[in-house]
Design an enzyme around this catalytic site. Sequence first.
Site, short mmCIF file in Angstrom:
data_model
loop_
_atom_site.label_atom_id
_atom_site.label_comp_id
_atom_site.label_asym_id
_atom_site.label_seq_id
_atom_site.Cartn_x
_atom_site.Cartn_y
_atom_site.Cartn_z
N THR A 144 0.82 -1.21 0.00
CA THR A 144 0.00 0.00 0.00
C THR A 144 0.86 1.26 0.00
O THR A 144 1.98 1.25 0.53
CB THR A 144 -0.91 0.00 1.25
OG1 THR A 144 -1.42 1.31 1.47
CG2 THR A 144 -0.15 -0.38 2.52
N LYS A 160 2.47 -3.17 7.38
CA LYS A 160 2.69 -3.39 5.94
C LYS A 160 4.12 -3.01 5.56
O LYS A 160 4.78 -3.70 4.78
CB LYS A 160 1.70 -2.57 5.10
CG LYS A 160 0.25 -3.03 5.18
CD LYS A 160 -0.01 -4.43 4.63
CE LYS A 160 0.13 -4.56 3.14
NZ LYS A 160 -0.29 -5.90 2.65
P1 NAD Z 1 -9.66 -7.25 3.07
O1 NAD Z 1 -9.55 -6.91 4.51
O2 NAD Z 1 -10.92 -6.99 2.35
O3 NAD Z 1 -9.31 -8.81 2.84
C1 NAD Z 1 -8.28 -9.46 3.53
C2 NAD Z 1 -8.45 -10.95 3.29
O4 NAD Z 1 -7.35 -11.63 3.94
C3 NAD Z 1 -9.74 -11.53 3.90
O5 NAD Z 1 -10.34 -12.42 2.98
C4 NAD Z 1 -9.25 -12.28 5.13
O6 NAD Z 1 -10.09 -13.38 5.47
C5 NAD Z 1 -7.89 -12.72 4.67
N1 NAD Z 1 -6.96 -12.98 5.81
C6 NAD Z 1 -6.73 -12.20 6.90
N2 NAD Z 1 -5.83 -12.79 7.70
C7 NAD Z 1 -5.46 -13.95 7.10
C8 NAD Z 1 -4.55 -14.99 7.42
N3 NAD Z 1 -3.82 -14.95 8.55
N4 NAD Z 1 -4.39 -16.02 6.57
C9 NAD Z 1 -5.13 -16.08 5.42
N5 NAD Z 1 -6.04 -15.15 5.07
C10 NAD Z 1 -6.20 -14.09 5.91
O7 NAD Z 1 -8.43 -6.48 2.39
P2 NAD Z 1 -8.32 -5.81 0.95
O8 NAD Z 1 -8.84 -4.43 1.03
O9 NAD Z 1 -8.85 -6.75 -0.07
O10 NAD Z 1 -6.73 -5.72 0.80
C11 NAD Z 1 -5.99 -6.82 0.27
C12 NAD Z 1 -4.51 -6.44 0.29
O11 NAD Z 1 -4.30 -5.25 -0.48
C13 NAD Z 1 -3.97 -6.15 1.67
O12 NAD Z 1 -2.67 -6.72 1.76
C14 NAD Z 1 -3.91 -4.64 1.74
O13 NAD Z 1 -2.88 -4.20 2.60
C15 NAD Z 1 -3.62 -4.29 0.30
N6 NAD Z 1 -4.11 -2.97 -0.16
C16 NAD Z 1 -5.41 -2.60 0.05
C17 NAD Z 1 -5.85 -1.37 -0.43
C18 NAD Z 1 -7.30 -0.95 -0.28
O14 NAD Z 1 -7.64 0.18 -0.62
N7 NAD Z 1 -8.20 -1.80 0.20
C19 NAD Z 1 -4.97 -0.52 -1.10
C20 NAD Z 1 -3.64 -0.93 -1.28
C21 NAD Z 1 -3.22 -2.15 -0.81
#
Ligand code: NAD
Length: 354
Positions: A138, A167
């Site tokens: 991120t 992160k």
């Molecule tokens: P989210 O919270 O919607 O989904 C996270 C997923 O990870 C869920 O399905 C959860 O069940 C799973 N999870 C959590 N802990 C776990 C574990 N120990 N083992 C296996 N699965 C596990 O998150 P998101 O918004 O889809 O983000 C996904 C990735 O993208 C993250 O790494 C986040 O840092 C990154 N990201 C998100 C954004 C954003 O705007 N949402 C922007 C940039 C980067």
Amino acid sequence: MNTILVTGGAGFIGSNFVKYYLNKYPSDTLINLDDLTYAGNLENLKDIENNANYHFIKGSICDKELLRKIFKTEIKTTLEAPNLVAHFAAESHVDRSIKDSSPFIQTNVVGTQILLDTVREFWSTTSKKRNCFLHVSTDEVYGSLGKTGLFTENNQIKPNSPYSASKASSDLLVRAYYKTFNLPVITTRCSNNYGPYQFPEKLIPLIINNIINKKPLPIYGQGLNIRDWLFVLDHCAALDTAIKQGKFGEVYNIGGNNEWTNIDIVKLICKIMDEKLGNKTSSTQLINYVTDRPGHDLRYAIDATKIKNELGWEPEHTFEKGIVATIDWYLENQVWLQEVTSGEYQKYYNKHYL
Ligand code: NAD
Ligand code: TYD
């Protein structure tokens, strides 16, 4: 043909990516490892659950033995060991990390280290297929911008929240595994995503859900913080480009060149929804300025020149259309909204993090 292990594929971005990938590469095999926390939901994957090339495994990235079984092909003998890993699994909400950072350290830092070690154990340098560990990170790791300037890949890492610190820690581990072990890794740093299947604790789906339910629209501080919004499928396309064509050891920023103050985006959502719902009174009357988030980053904005010049990726969806498509999706999927916001989540939602 590739076998790709997606971690966190039942979450917001992960589930969009799983469907994007299976549609684009119908001959590849995709294994989705997800622990199904409050943010993971198999409903998000209903459309593809019967796809013969899709395999779901419930479990944590912190479970070393489970990970080893996947790479030793002991889960299903018909499955090959993954040659690609797209690592999404994380705790992802800043407010939750302020309330309790432990699960963030556990999954985001320790989980990433366990996953990296497993991959290192099983991937050999003589593999005929491309091996690539894509670490989905991120822009929040860079900290906060002032009123001007953009984050480039050369910015210092200066995280301000427990979420972004976790992160950033995982980004540094990924970097170290490249430098020390020559592991074929790529890190992407994306700005705020919006679109279908986002858990309604994040700004855009929370506001849409609260307008539907005529609940107050909480604006932290003065609502003048700025985020750079990208449609989730544009992020998925960038990740696909990076995992297939990116250069190992590199970091690629991903962003929409689309900056909005929180208050302006909330007012825009009110306007679009009032028109769609035929509301007589403006939903802006629900706006409620609340205590600011501690350590609230003022502004994020991405310079995505590197991924454009080196890998040819650019966003395809305009914000104008993307936000309307997103609102339409939530209006058409109110049962999904009700389901994910019932039960355990309700207890959390009613107890503000402060
Ligand atoms: P989210 O919270 O919607 O989904 C996270 C997923 O990870 C869920 O399905 C959860 O069940 C799973 N999870 C959590 N802990 C776990 C574990 N120990 N083992 C296996 N699965 C596990 O998150 P998101 O918004 O889809 O983000 C996904 C990735 O993208 C993250 O790494 C986040 O840092 C990154 N990201 C998100 C954004 C954003 O705007 N949402 C922007 C940039 C980067
Ligand atoms: P969020 O969606 O939590 O993403 P992030 O903090 O990771 O950027 O929040 C986006 C912006 O909206 C952020 O500046 C905090 C603000 N915000 C509110 O004003 N009210 C809310 O209820 C939420 C969840 C966020």
